[in-house]
Scaffold this motif. Structure first.
Motif, mmCIF file in Angstrom:
data_model
loop_
_atom_site.group_PDB
_atom_site.id
_atom_site.type_symbol
_atom_site.label_atom_id
_atom_site.label_comp_id
_atom_site.label_asym_id
_atom_site.label_seq_id
_atom_site.Cartn_x
_atom_site.Cartn_y
_atom_site.Cartn_z
ATOM 1 N N THR A 12 -7.595 -16.018 -4.031
ATOM 2 C CA THR A 12 -8.849 -15.243 -3.434
ATOM 3 C C THR A 12 -8.473 -14.109 -2.932
ATOM 4 O O THR A 12 -7.370 -13.671 -3.057
ATOM 5 N N ARG A 13 -9.424 -13.064 -2.791
ATOM 6 C CA ARG A 13 -9.471 -11.957 -2.338
ATOM 7 C C ARG A 13 -8.862 -11.911 -1.049
ATOM 8 O O ARG A 13 -7.867 -10.898 -0.587
ATOM 9 N N GLY A 14 -9.118 -12.742 0.082
ATOM 10 C CA GLY A 14 -8.590 -13.007 1.369
ATOM 11 C C GLY A 14 -6.935 -13.188 1.207
ATOM 12 O O GLY A 14 -6.235 -12.538 1.960
ATOM 13 N N THR A 19 -1.306 -11.684 1.828
ATOM 14 C CA THR A 19 -0.177 -11.454 1.100
ATOM 15 C C THR A 19 0.265 -10.096 1.042
ATOM 16 O O THR A 19 1.397 -9.572 1.327
ATOM 17 N N GLY A 20 -0.596 -8.996 0.700
ATOM 18 C CA GLY A 20 -0.497 -7.628 0.792
ATOM 19 C C GLY A 20 0.117 -7.225 2.250
ATOM 20 O O GLY A 20 0.844 -6.201 2.134
ATOM 21 N N GLY A 21 -0.593 -7.536 3.000
ATOM 22 C CA GLY A 21 -0.285 -7.179 4.746
ATOM 23 C C GLY A 21 0.999 -7.687 5.160
ATOM 24 O O GLY A 21 1.697 -6.771 5.524
ATOM 25 N N TRP A 22 1.372 -8.733 4.709
ATOM 26 C CA TRP A 22 2.757 -9.353 5.239
ATOM 27 C C TRP A 22 3.777 -8.590 4.404
ATOM 28 O O TRP A 22 4.826 -8.211 4.707
ATOM 29 N N CYS A 60 4.192 -15.852 1.466
ATOM 30 C CA CYS A 60 3.960 -16.945 0.287
ATOM 31 C C CYS A 60 2.903 -17.803 0.707
ATOM 32 O O CYS A 60 2.680 -18.640 -0.307
ATOM 33 N N TRP A 61 2.598 -17.891 1.825
ATOM 34 C CA TRP A 61 1.662 -18.877 2.208
ATOM 35 C C TRP A 61 0.326 -18.368 3.038
ATOM 36 O O TRP A 61 0.323 -18.326 4.185
ATOM 37 N N PRO A 62 -0.565 -17.557 2.300
ATOM 38 C CA PRO A 62 -1.412 -16.922 3.042
ATOM 39 C C PRO A 62 -2.832 -17.678 3.468
ATOM 40 O O PRO A 62 -3.450 -17.600 4.442
ATOM 41 N N LYS A 63 -2.741 -19.150 2.875
ATOM 42 C CA LYS A 63 -3.894 -19.999 3.154
ATOM 43 C C LYS A 63 -3.744 -20.403 4.759
ATOM 44 O O LYS A 63 -4.556 -20.955 5.530
ATOM 45 N N LEU A 64 -2.488 -20.203 5.211
ATOM 46 C CA LEU A 64 -2.016 -20.543 6.444
ATOM 47 C C LEU A 64 -3.083 -19.796 7.678
ATOM 48 O O LEU A 64 -3.572 -20.219 8.595
ATOM 49 N N PHE A 65 -3.459 -18.512 7.223
ATOM 50 C CA PHE A 65 -4.385 -17.640 7.961
ATOM 51 C C PHE A 65 -5.757 -17.955 7.721
ATOM 52 O O PHE A 65 -6.612 -17.321 8.551
ATOM 53 N N LEU A 66 -6.157 -18.447 6.539
ATOM 54 C CA LEU A 66 -7.332 -18.198 6.056
ATOM 55 C C LEU A 66 -8.351 -19.664 6.310
ATOM 56 O O LEU A 66 -9.443 -19.669 6.025
ATOM 57 N N GLY A 67 -7.621 -20.680 6.396
ATOM 58 C CA GLY A 67 -8.253 -21.967 6.624
ATOM 59 C C GLY A 67 -7.651 -22.897 7.463
ATOM 60 O O GLY A 67 -6.880 -22.573 8.270
ATOM 61 N N PRO A 68 -8.476 -23.970 7.812
ATOM 62 C CA PRO A 68 -7.869 -24.947 9.058
ATOM 63 C C PRO A 68 -6.664 -25.517 8.542
ATOM 64 O O PRO A 68 -6.226 -25.753 7.242
ATOM 65 N N ILE A 69 -5.746 -25.960 9.547
ATOM 66 C CA ILE A 69 -4.580 -26.388 9.531
ATOM 67 C C ILE A 69 -4.453 -27.914 9.419
ATOM 68 O O ILE A 69 -5.160 -28.330 10.382
ATOM 69 N N ASN A 70 -3.939 -28.287 8.352
ATOM 70 C CA ASN A 70 -3.978 -29.908 8.290
ATOM 71 C C ASN A 70 -2.568 -30.157 8.685
ATOM 72 O O ASN A 70 -1.458 -30.232 8.246
ATOM 73 N N TYR A 71 -2.461 -30.597 10.230
ATOM 74 C CA TYR A 71 -1.186 -30.927 10.705
ATOM 75 C C TYR A 71 -0.416 -32.123 10.487
ATOM 76 O O TYR A 71 0.876 -32.003 10.159
#
Length: 103
Positions: A12-14, A19-22, A60-71
């Protein structure tokens, strides 16, 4: 039943923005070290390398910052590239600790 691979799913764009920021941060750290007037220090170099690997892990893992974390399934969802970068980060941080103890 066929599983979708992580590489087959379009980002996704987010996710691209995160990823680009990191990656930008991972490039800015060594560039700032190169143009710094401070003399080279092994401990500071190891700290910079560990920060770069940490940035790569999060890139490598941008979903960490965009969605809820499944611990419960956190280790199952961790991409291979991110796991390698996190391992390098921990190793470099421990190595820096030993360098600081010896110095």
């Amino acid at each position: 039943m066929a599983r979708e691979s992580a590489h087959a799913i379009a980002r996704t764009r987010g996710e691209k923005l995160v990823t680009g920021g990191w990656l930008t941060l991972a490039v800015a750290i060594p560039v700032s070290c190169i143009f710094s007037d401070d003399p080279f220090d092994l401990s500071a170099g190891l700290a910079a390398l560990s920060l770069i690997t940490l940035c790569a892990a999060f890139a490598c893992w941008p979903k960490l910052f965009l969605g809820p974390i499944n611990y419960k399934g956190l280790c199952d969802e961790l991409p291979r590239g991110s796991a390698i970068a996190m391992t390098l980060f921990v190793g470099l941080t421990v190595l820096r600790g030993f360098v600081e103890l010896v110095a």
